[in-house]
Design an enzyme around this catalytic site. Structure first.
Site, short mmCIF file in Angstrom:
data_model
loop_
_atom_site.label_atom_id
_atom_site.label_comp_id
_atom_site.label_asym_id
_atom_site.label_seq_id
_atom_site.Cartn_x
_atom_site.Cartn_y
_atom_site.Cartn_z
N GLU A 197 0.84 -1.20 0.00
CA GLU A 197 0.00 0.00 0.00
C GLU A 197 0.87 1.25 0.00
O GLU A 197 0.79 2.11 0.88
CB GLU A 197 -1.00 -0.02 1.17
CG GLU A 197 -1.96 -1.20 1.04
CD GLU A 197 -3.20 -1.16 1.93
OE1 GLU A 197 -3.26 -0.33 2.85
OE2 GLU A 197 -4.10 -1.99 1.70
N GLU A 320 -4.79 -8.55 -1.05
CA GLU A 320 -5.60 -8.39 0.17
C GLU A 320 -7.05 -8.27 -0.25
O GLU A 320 -7.40 -7.42 -1.07
CB GLU A 320 -5.19 -7.15 0.98
CG GLU A 320 -3.88 -7.34 1.72
CD GLU A 320 -3.51 -6.16 2.62
OE1 GLU A 320 -4.40 -5.49 3.16
OE2 GLU A 320 -2.29 -5.93 2.77
O1 AHR Z 1 -5.13 -6.36 6.53
C1 AHR Z 1 -5.06 -5.27 7.40
C2 AHR Z 1 -4.42 -4.06 6.74
O2 AHR Z 1 -5.23 -3.63 5.69
C3 AHR Z 1 -3.08 -4.28 6.10
O3 AHR Z 1 -2.05 -4.20 7.01
C4 AHR Z 1 -3.01 -3.18 5.10
O4 AHR Z 1 -2.21 -3.49 3.99
C5 AHR Z 1 -4.46 -2.93 4.73
O5 AHR Z 1 -4.78 -1.60 4.77
#
Ligand code: AHR
Length: 517
Positions: A197, A320
């Site tokens: 991110e 994610e």
């Molecule tokens: O999964 C939790 C968080 O969500 C992670 O650390 C981040 O990459 C995302 O914003």
């Protein structure tokens, strides 16, 4: 026909045609099959966050009351092996861009501590580090996906990590360090993330800046020809940030990357996420809108990638995804611990169908997160462990791992709430190496069953079997008092005649069928 029967017949005809319209039809085109569903679409994610690593996967060297090997919980390990974890991402997430891997190797009593600033300012004692993680992956039969620190690390630090983990023995100080730490042979580490991110917790960068940083880090990880065969994944877009994808595709040299990430959570509203269990149908509907948005996101990001990479050599890694709600009452808000209901089974089944159907471009996805955090497949409490509905979906769907995608066309009935509608049914199909065809089906409508007719052109079958996941209420979940309330059962509701199938899907259910000759 007697005159007075005519109106009755007319009404019946109208009713039958309405029923037909409400049904769902699926056509599977076996002859058009060309893409393999990478098993890595069924990947997972473990971050140093809350009780994912500590208490979830790993309990350290001092607790003897919970069966473990080198601190790894044996109950969790066995369950994950059964579900199958093809790839596991670590150590973050946001944590990854604060993590200095050298703090987590060597004698544990010499490892320095740090503050885990993103996740509750807890003390991270670094007792679970590179050796522990990579050994765990070996036990699981999972490929590791290491997320490198680009936000606050250095190119040298990342390059040293590559050497420590993958270079042949006695090739330099990093492999000497590895040997001194008790590991002689290199591990197999193919997947490397360059930051996480980068647009947010990974450095709040603009994409043009990140593209340059990426090139710098990627340069020092290996040699000109990438003879280490590293598979490098750039920190990808958030949701519908198509500009991010466009710039990375334009600015990253093809020889320096293999995949772009994409993060998309099924969250109702970042400021008002709503409860994980006591949710309303309106909240459920919105969650499913967000979950099904994945289809549009993957399609549009892929279309941008197609412009620069028509041969689809580069992958989209949805590294994610999953549902995100308020934490369970009374738990640390920074630990992101949430229960997991049939709503989560709907998210998982639907998103995995989307990834399967985009197997030409989506080569990896990592559910957030594996244990005790967000849409976890396993929850633990002391020595207790339970499997969530999401676990069961992942386990039922593992028949698709590395199978040949069978393209489908679907005309679904609607799931309507108020003035809004979603497609009630989604599906994907594949043929495995033994010639068995599997069809995974989700009915997201919590109120109505769905009648389906499936036409499989180019094949015919003699036998059919199936498994189903369902529960009386959408809000149902497995608790430590009742850990097996929701679990897969045999499903015999499908009838087959040659290449035609008819079946009924109960409300809010996931079904996986197996068809053989
Ligand atoms: O999964 C939790 C968080 O969500 C992670 O650390 C981040 O990459 C995302 O914003």
């Amino acid at each position: 026909m007697k005159k007075h029967l005519l109106p009755v017949v007319a009404v019946l005809t109208i009713l039958i045609s309405c029923a037909k319209k409400q049904g769902t039809t699926i056509t599977i085109d076996v002859a058009a099959a060309k893409d393999t569903i990478s098993k890595n679409i069924y990947g997972h994610f473990s971050e140093h966050l809350g009780r994912c690593v500590y208490g979830g996967l790993y309990i350290g060297d001092t607790i003897t009351s919970i069966p473990n090997r080198n601190g790894i919980r044996l109950d969790v390990l066995a369950a994950l092996k059964k579900m199958k974890v093809p790839v596991l991402r670590w150590p973050g997430g946001c944590f990854a861009d604060t993590y200095h891997w050298k703090d987590g190797v060597g004698p544990k009593d010499k490892r320095p501590s740090m503050l885990n600033v993103w996740w509750g300012n807890t003390k991270e004692d670094n007792s679970f580090g590179t050796n522990e993680f990579l050994n765990l992956c070996e036990e699981l039969g999972a490929e590791p996906y290491l997320s490198g620190n680009v936000g606050s690390g250095t190119p040298g630090e990342l390059s040293d990590w590559v050497k420590y983990t993958t270079h042949p023995n006695a090739s330099g100080p990093m492999t000497d360090l590895r040997m001194a730490n008790g590991r002689t042979a290199p591990w197999q580490v193919r997947f490397w993330g360059l930051g996480n991110e980068a647009w947010g917790c990974g450095g709040n960068m603009k994409v043009e800046h990140y593209a340059n940083i990426y090139r710098q880090y990627a340069t020092f990880m290996t040699d000109w020809n990438n003879s280490d065969k590293l598979y490098r994944i750039a920190s990808g877009a958030s949701d519908d940030d198509y500009h991010w994808t466009e710039v990375l595709m334009k600015e990253l040299p093809a020889s320096m990357f293999d995949a772009l990430g994409l993060h998309h959570y099924s969250v109702i509203d970042w400021n008002k996420k709503g409860p994980a269990t006591a949710f309303s149908e309106e909240q459920y509907f919105t969650t499913m809108q967000r979950a099904l948005l994945m289809e549009e996101l993957v399609t549009k990001h892929s279309a941008i990638m197609d412009k620069y990479d028509p041969e689809k050599k580069k992958a989209l890694a949805v590294d994610e995804w999953g549902g995100w709600y308020d934490v369970e009452p009374g738990t640390n808000p920074a630990f992101l611990f949430q229960q997991n209901t049939m709503r989560d089974a709907m998210i998982a089944g639907s998103n995995l169908n989307i990834f399967n159907n985009h197997a030409d471009r989506v080569k990896m996805a990592n559910l957030a997160q594996i244990v005790n955090v967000l849409q976890a497949v396993i929850l633990t409490e002391g020595d207790k462990m339970l499997l969530t509905p999401t676990y069961h979906v992942m386990e039922m769907y593992n028949v698709h791992h590395d199978a040949l995608l069978l393209p489908i066309r679907i005309t679904s009935a609607d799931y309507t709430l108020g003035k809004e509608s979603l497609k009630a049914v989604n599906a994907s199909a594949s043929r495995d190496k033994n010639g068995i065809t599997h069809i995974s089906l989700v009915n997201i409508d919590p109120n109505k069953e769905q009648t389906l007719s499936i036409d499989i052109s180019g094949a015919s079958y003699k036998t059919i079997s199936g498994r189903i996941l369902k529960s009386a209420r959408m809000q149902d979940y497995n608790s430590f008092d009742n850990p097996e309330k929701i679990k897969p059962a045999a499903y015999d509701g499908a009838k087959i005649a040659g290449n035609k199938l008819t079946l009924t899907l109960p409300p809010a259910s996931v079904v996986v069928l197996a068809l053989a000759n």
